[in-house]
Write an enzyme that holds these catalytic residues in place. Structure first.
Site, mmCIF file in Angstrom:
data_model
loop_
_atom_site.group_PDB
_atom_site.id
_atom_site.type_symbol
_atom_site.label_atom_id
_atom_site.label_comp_id
_atom_site.label_asym_id
_atom_site.label_seq_id
_atom_site.Cartn_x
_atom_site.Cartn_y
_atom_site.Cartn_z
ATOM 1 N N HIS A 93 0.746 -1.237 0.145
ATOM 2 C CA HIS A 93 -0.291 -0.010 0.225
ATOM 3 C C HIS A 93 0.802 0.987 -0.476
ATOM 4 C CE1 HIS A 93 -3.062 2.628 0.741
ATOM 5 N NE2 HIS A 93 -2.783 3.500 1.711
ATOM 6 N N ASP A 172 -15.311 3.117 7.463
ATOM 7 C CA ASP A 172 -14.085 4.433 7.208
ATOM 8 C C ASP A 172 -14.640 4.657 5.773
ATOM 9 O OD1 ASP A 172 -11.458 4.555 6.299
ATOM 10 O OD2 ASP A 172 -11.698 3.771 4.392
ATOM 11 N N ARG A 179 -14.144 13.292 7.208
ATOM 12 C CA ARG A 179 -12.951 14.338 7.402
ATOM 13 C C ARG A 179 -12.653 14.684 6.846
ATOM 14 N NH1 ARG A 179 -9.810 8.951 7.667
ATOM 15 N NH2 ARG A 179 -7.709 10.139 8.084
ATOM 16 N N SER A 194 -7.698 4.804 9.419
ATOM 17 C CA SER A 194 -8.608 3.977 8.020
ATOM 18 C C SER A 194 -7.597 2.922 6.842
ATOM 19 C CB SER A 194 -8.188 5.742 7.444
ATOM 20 O OG SER A 194 -8.904 5.559 6.264
ATOM 21 N N LYS A 198 -8.329 -1.142 6.402
ATOM 22 C CA LYS A 198 -9.412 -2.023 4.765
ATOM 23 C C LYS A 198 -8.610 -2.656 4.747
ATOM 24 C CE LYS A 198 -8.956 2.550 3.525
ATOM 25 N NZ LYS A 198 -9.200 4.187 3.105
#
Ligand code: URA
Length: 437
Positions: A93, A172, A179, A194, A198
């Site tokens: 990621h 989320d 947010r 967050s 995931k």
């Protein structure tokens, strides 16, 4: 009406006053917000209290778990190849950058060593590009896959890059949208939970995080990026996912392209054994970490990229999702080249300004529902540190909407700084490696 275990006001007050939120309070908060029992204005206030007061490791971990529990969890523990051999899974990621096409060569490269890569990706918003937008430049390629098709492709091809299903961490989705409009995105506990909710819900065995630092990154400051990386590594480790992070430089775009089709083209060059040095370096470094996490060490990852070993997996991966790996990629109708204003060393080609220029040209979107232009973007001709002559091409801007050109030219001109060799910039790409303590 059922009585609630807590009230939103007591949770907000506790965090506002710097208290540590208890496990039950956290579980209730995420659950109540997801089902609409906490109002948006109350959650906004709580987010702001978290922004100022922070959270300790155990609070962040519980908050992340509560978000995971708001939706489904994927399970790859039974994944096997067609001969029945168990396949380990590994995932990467990136916190997002400009010209960050690394997932494209990385997923097939890692899969070419026999480790499965379920890469659930997103679309771009603002100045950073989205992996799915880039791949959608390939005629016929589809981002949406059912869970069954995802498993099938992982088993037979070994790599999948597709859209994350809506069932993963639905808390989320709601929280992130809130947010975004209440200036509470940049809170480390909220970003870390967050992203990691995931990733953990995706069920990968190993996770490598590419945490960007610099002008084109989410966090401009190295100390903040390091804290974010450490927090995410701790969360992954606590959840039983083998997690490491690399801190990498995002002062300037990765590679020589920022856009969609042009980034696919550059990724294919890398898969064929060529391409820009920084894209190769980061692809090899991340692949090495992903493979090591899955137990594969002492293999020649750089050699495998150089000899084109991953190209076969790439072609199968694209074809399995309806794409034609041999199709000609879309080309923008208009182009304009920005040149060096003076002779000297290119000190800066600012990632944020180049990202904004690519976005302005049509490569990115301002709202979720906007579409992107496949051919738009910025093709760079040199990297910071290079010697340039006055009038030498620095970047070519590409778009189908010429009325966007003027603003994008201003942004690219602003991105460029030419100066003396004494001020040569630090162009190190990988700044640090962060593992669980
Ligand atoms: N990406 C996410 O998924 N969440 C954040 O909070 C920030 C970036």
């Amino acid at each position: 009406m059922a009585t609630e275990q807590f009230s939103a006001v007591e949770v907000i007050r506790a965090k506002r006053d710097g208290q540590v939120l208890g496990n039950e309070m956290i579980d209730w908060t995420i659950d109540a917000y997801t089902r609409g029992a906490i109002a948006e204005e109350q959650m906004s206030a709580l987010n702001m209290a978290i922004y100022f007061q922070g959270m300790n490791r155990s609070e962040i971990s519980r908050w992340t778990n509560a978000m995971i529990n708001s939706g489904e969890r994927m399970d790859f523990s039974t994944l096997a190849d067609p001969s029945g051999k168990h396949l380990a899974t590994t995932d990467k990621h990136s916190t997002g950058g400009v010209g960050d096409k690394i997932t494209l060569p990385l997923a097939p490269l890692v899969a070419s060593f026999g480790v499965a890569v379920p890469q659930l990706s997103g679309r771009g918003l603002g100045h950073t590009g989205g992996t799915l937008d880039k791949l959608e430049a390939i005629p016929g390629w589809k981002a949406e896959l059912s869970n069954e098709a995802l498993f099938d492709q992982l088993s037979t091809v070994g790599a999948v890059i597709c859209a994350a299903g809506t069932g993963l961490a639905p808390a989320d989705k709601k929280l992130y949208a809130l947010r975004d409009v209440t200036a509470t995105v940049e809170a480390i506990p909220l970003i870390a939970s967050s992203i990691m909710s995931k990733k953990i819900a995706e069920g990968t065995g190993t996770l490598v995080l590419d945490v960007k630092v610099g002008s084109g990154a989410f966090m401009k400051d190295e100390a903040m990026s390091r804290e974010l990386a450490e927090t995410m590594v701790n969360l992954g480790t606590d959840a039983g996912v083998n997690t490491v992070a690399l801190l990498t430089n995002m002062e300037t775009p990765l590679g020589l392209t920022a856009g969609n089709a042009i980034e696919v083209e550059e990724s294919v060059e890398v898969l064929a054994g060529g391409g820009p040095q920084d894209v190769i370096e980061l692809t090899v470094a991340l692949a090495t970490e992903m493979l090591a996490g899955a137990g594969i060490k002492d293999v020649d990852v750089a050699g495998a990229l150089k000899n084109g070993q991953a190209m076969d997996v790439w072609r199968k991966m694209i074809a399995a999702q309806g794409g034609d790996p041999d199709a000609k990629l879309p080309v923008a109708k208009e182009s304009h080249t920005v040149v060096a204003p003076a002779e000297g060393v290119l000190l800066k080609l600012d990632a944020m300004d180049i990202g904004l220029a690519a976005w302005t040209l049509g490569a990115g979107r301002a709202r979720k529902e906007d579409s992107v232009q496949a051919g738009a973007g910025v093709r760079m001709h040199v990297k910071p540190g290079a010697l340039v002559r006055r009038g030498e091409p620095i970047a070519t801007l590409l778009t189908d909407t010429p009325e966007k050109m003027e603003r994008a030219i201003e942004l690219v001109q602003r991105a460029i700084m030419v100066g003396s060799a004494d001020d040569r910039p630090d162009t190190r790409l990988i700044l640090d490696r962060i593992a669980a303590k």
